[in-house]
Design a protein around this motif. Structure first.
Motif, PDB file in Angstrom:
ATOM      1  N   LYS A 349     -49.853-130.923  -3.808  1.00  0.00           N
ATOM      2  CA  LYS A 349     -50.800-130.878  -2.798  1.00  0.00           C
ATOM      3  C   LYS A 349     -50.622-129.517  -1.818  1.00  0.00           C
ATOM      4  CE  LYS A 349     -52.532-135.215  -3.223  1.00  0.00           C
ATOM      5  NZ  LYS A 349     -53.972-135.194  -4.072  1.00  0.00           N
ATOM      6  N   PHE A 350     -51.634-129.115  -1.444  1.00  0.00           N
ATOM      7  CA  PHE A 350     -51.330-128.077  -0.649  1.00  0.00           C
ATOM      8  C   PHE A 350     -51.688-128.484   0.752  1.00  0.00           C
ATOM      9  CE2 PHE A 350     -52.765-126.418  -4.780  1.00  0.00           C
ATOM     10  CZ  PHE A 350     -52.063-125.115  -4.645  1.00  0.00           C
ATOM     11  N   ILE A 351     -50.520-128.204   1.795  1.00  0.00           N
ATOM     12  CA  ILE A 351     -50.438-128.480   2.985  1.00  0.00           C
ATOM     13  C   ILE A 351     -50.328-126.990   3.866  1.00  0.00           C
ATOM     14  CG2 ILE A 351     -49.261-129.874   4.722  1.00  0.00           C
ATOM     15  CD1 ILE A 351     -48.709-131.507   2.567  1.00  0.00           C
ATOM     16  N   ALA A 352     -51.090-126.943   4.888  1.00  0.00           N
ATOM     17  CA  ALA A 352     -51.128-125.741   6.058  1.00  0.00           C
ATOM     18  C   ALA A 352     -50.331-126.318   7.067  1.00  0.00           C
ATOM     19  CB  ALA A 352     -52.523-125.424   6.005  1.00  0.00           C
ATOM     20  N   ALA A 379     -39.429-130.251  -0.563  1.00  0.00           N
ATOM     21  CA  ALA A 379     -38.545-131.199  -1.339  1.00  0.00           C
ATOM     22  C   ALA A 379     -39.271-132.212  -2.171  1.00  0.00           C
ATOM     23  CB  ALA A 379     -37.624-132.008  -0.395  1.00  0.00           C
ATOM     24  N   GLU A 380     -40.444-132.658  -1.459  1.00  0.00           N
ATOM     25  CA  GLU A 380     -41.401-133.677  -2.209  1.00  0.00           C
ATOM     26  C   GLU A 380     -42.361-132.896  -3.138  1.00  0.00           C
ATOM     27  OE1 GLU A 380     -41.853-137.034  -1.682  1.00  0.00           O
ATOM     28  OE2 GLU A 380     -39.614-136.926  -0.541  1.00  0.00           O
ATOM     29  N   GLY A 381     -42.384-131.375  -3.283  1.00  0.00           N
ATOM     30  CA  GLY A 381     -42.999-130.958  -4.310  1.00  0.00           C
ATOM     31  C   GLY A 381     -44.485-130.434  -3.718  1.00  0.00           C
ATOM     32  N   ALA A 382     -44.560-130.351  -2.594  1.00  0.00           N
ATOM     33  CA  ALA A 382     -45.997-129.950  -2.055  1.00  0.00           C
ATOM     34  C   ALA A 382     -45.995-128.308  -2.154  1.00  0.00           C
ATOM     35  CB  ALA A 382     -46.239-130.197  -0.529  1.00  0.00           C
ATOM     36  N   PHE A 383     -47.123-127.720  -1.918  1.00  0.00           N
ATOM     37  CA  PHE A 383     -47.384-126.244  -1.810  1.00  0.00           C
ATOM     38  C   PHE A 383     -47.623-126.272  -0.182  1.00  0.00           C
ATOM     39  CE2 PHE A 383     -47.926-126.757  -6.330  1.00  0.00           C
ATOM     40  CZ  PHE A 383     -47.381-125.549  -6.827  1.00  0.00           C
TER      41      PHE A 383
END
Ligand code: UGA
Length: 520
Positions: A349-352, A379-383
């Motif tokens: 997921k993309f998180i700003a 660590a959870e694999g987010a962008f």
């Protein structure tokens, strides 16, 4: 009357303190010294080593006054980056010269929590501070008043007195005072100009009181006499730790109540206002957040916990330790809420992240909740894309790096604008309470306007107006949330870690709004 002072340490405390003393006491020659030439070069340049509203203006005024006082003359006294000057403020690495010349020496040296050895994780590392005092003992040829400005463990003044007795040659007399700083980052200049109180702790002897009076005389140039309080140095040292512990406890308390609200349907904004309007409680430090940060709260509480444990007061130690524990819980809980609102998985997921500093108006990231958050999301694999108006990219990368070895290339992006960070994001998280991030005020319903704004009591703008200074406030450009929401993708979630945004306004723009202490 003291005419020469030195501040050892040119960081957040020493630099601004020296500048304010020089500005308020034209008769005092102030030398700010540091062993780090890079910091000193920065102080002598146009790019100061730290950002504080009002600092550059006050510094400029001191320098101009020095310059004007010698206009037409040809002598050059004191180091000055901009040429000829008789400035009463100097920044240099000449620590020993400054010690020799000063009658009063302010110790403004960083004291971090120990990371190894006895007291690891709790006690303060006094190595640098003691080294500076040893230098004073070795170099001093005249009597000195030594003033502890840095936060120190209780009993340090007494330890330093013993150290000076054993290390100095006995030819000169030393007095050690405790004069803790109560400076809040982002409002350091107004806190210095308009302090709520000045504590001066001394030995309760005639020479201790005399030294205490000499320090009070400096402050009286700009601080009302009734705000200057004399006491013994133990009380003064403990008061500093106690004040920070109590402030942090308030934020931890409101945040612990926020968790109850999230589970029950109560709204922490109402609870905070309801309690804060009690004249005995007041609204200060009751703004719910994703967790407090900064270089002082955790350090000082740990020091208090260490002291209580050392005294065998286990229950007291546990009580204060819980203030830090609740804060760690709050940061972790906020991260978990983000993950759970994204169906339990933020991978790919993309998180700003908007804001990385531990609070607005500073570039300091120490213990910032942003660090826990960004590391956790990576660590959870987010962008993750991060934007902060002041924190340098290198700092964000350094703070976030712990788990980057496991992260994919490009998983963390540092952006030049908030728009760049938010474009294509599934979720936007407001982490720092920068004014830039506010939703338009007109969109906030009249009856709840106070609830959505951070406490104005802490506003540097207000302090600066009060100070009557012609100061430049960092110009912020308000974020256009419509553009932000339009540029997002997918569920368009906005997490407000500061309860500073108008949720109704954002929801009307077509996103889901999740804040602290309110069930969604
Ligand atoms: C703190 C104290 O406020 C100063 O009085 C003290 O001199 C200083 O430590 C120090 O020992 O040097 P500071 O760490 O700069 O100052 O910042 P605060 O304004 O106290 O904020 C600390 C943290 O609490 C920040 O992360 C802030 O965002 C958070 N906070 C503050 C909240 O979450 N809610 C609030 O209502 C207030």
């Amino acid at each position: 009357m003291v005419r020469r002072v030195a501040c050892i340490g040119a960081g957040f405390v020493g630099g601004p303190l020296g500048t304010v003393i020089a500005s308020q006491c034209a008769h005092i020659q102030t030398a700010v010294v540091d062993i780090n030439p890079e910091i000193i070069d920065a102080w002598n340049s146009d790019t100061l080593p730290l950002y504080e509203p009002g600092l550059s203006e006050i510094l400029l005024a001191v320098r101009e006054r020095g310059h004007n006082s010698v206009r037409g003359f040809s002598f050059n006294e004191g180091h000055h980056a901009n040429g000829l000057s008789k400035c009463n403020l100097t920044f240099s690495t000449n620590v020993e010269v400054a010690i020799e010349e000063a009658e009063m020496i302010f110790l403004c040296i960083d004291t971090r929590t120990k990371t190894t050895g006895p007291g690891e994780g709790f006690a303060l590392d006094m190595t640098n501070l003691k080294a500076a005092v040893r230098t004073i003992a070795r170099v001093a040829k005249t009597d000195k008043i030594i003033v502890e400005k840095s936060t120190v463990p209780c009993g340090t003044a007494s330890t330093l007195r013993d150290l000076l007795k054993t290390e100095a040659n006995g030819a000169c007399h030393f007095e050690v005072l405790s004069n803790p700083e109560f400076l809040s980052e982002g409002t350091i200049i107004s806190d210095l100009l308009y302090p709520s109180r000045i504590l001066i702790g001394s030995e309760m002897t005639p020479s201790g009181r005399k030294a205490s009076d000499k320090l009070a005389e400096i402050y009286r140039k700009w601080v009302p006499d009734d705000l200057i309080i004399h006491m013994d140095s133990w009380s003064s040292e403990l008061s500093k730790l106690a004040a920070n512990a109590l402030l942090a406890q308030r934020v931890s308390s409101i945040n612990s109540l926020a968790s109850i609200c999230e589970e029950t349907g109560a709204d922490i904004n109402f609870v905070s206002t309801a309690c804060g309007l009690d004249r005995r409680i007041t609204r200060a430090m009751l703004q719910p957040s994703l967790g407090w940060g900064g270089g002082c709260f955790k350090k000082d509480i740990s020091c208090l916990v260490y002291l209580a444990r050392g005294l065998g007061l286990e229950q007291v130690a546990n009580y204060w330790a819980s203030v830090v524990e609740i804060n760690e819980y709050q940061k972790a809980r906020f991260l978990e809420r983000i993950i759970s609102h994204m169906h339990g998985c933020v991978g790919k997921k993309f998180i700003a992240i908007l804001g990385f500093a531990f609070k607005k108006n500073t570039s300091d990231t120490r213990n910032s909740a942003a660090i826990t958050l960004v590391r956790g999301l990576l660590a959870e694999g987010a962008f993750v894309s991060v934007y902060d108006p002041l924190v340098p990219e290198s700092q964000i990368l350094a703070d976030s790096s712990m788990r980057l070895s496991k992260a994919e290339p490009g998983q963390l992006q540092i952006c030049k604008t908030a728009y760049q960070a938010c474009t294509g994001a599934d979720a936007v998280v407001v982490v720092t309470d920068w004014d830039d991030f506010h939703t338009p005020l007109r969109a906030i319903p009249r009856d709840s306007s106070n609830l959505n704004l951070p406490p104005t009591l802490n506003s540097p703008d207000m302090h600066e107006r009060k100070a009557g200074l012609n100061v430049r406030i960092r110009i912020h450009e308000s974020l256009d949330w419509r553009t932000v929401v339009d540029s997002m993708q997918g569920p368009k979630l906005i997490f407000d870690g500061r309860n500073m945004l108008d949720g109704e306004y954002l929801q009307a723009l077509g996103c889901r709004y999740i804040c602290i202490g309110k069930r969604v």
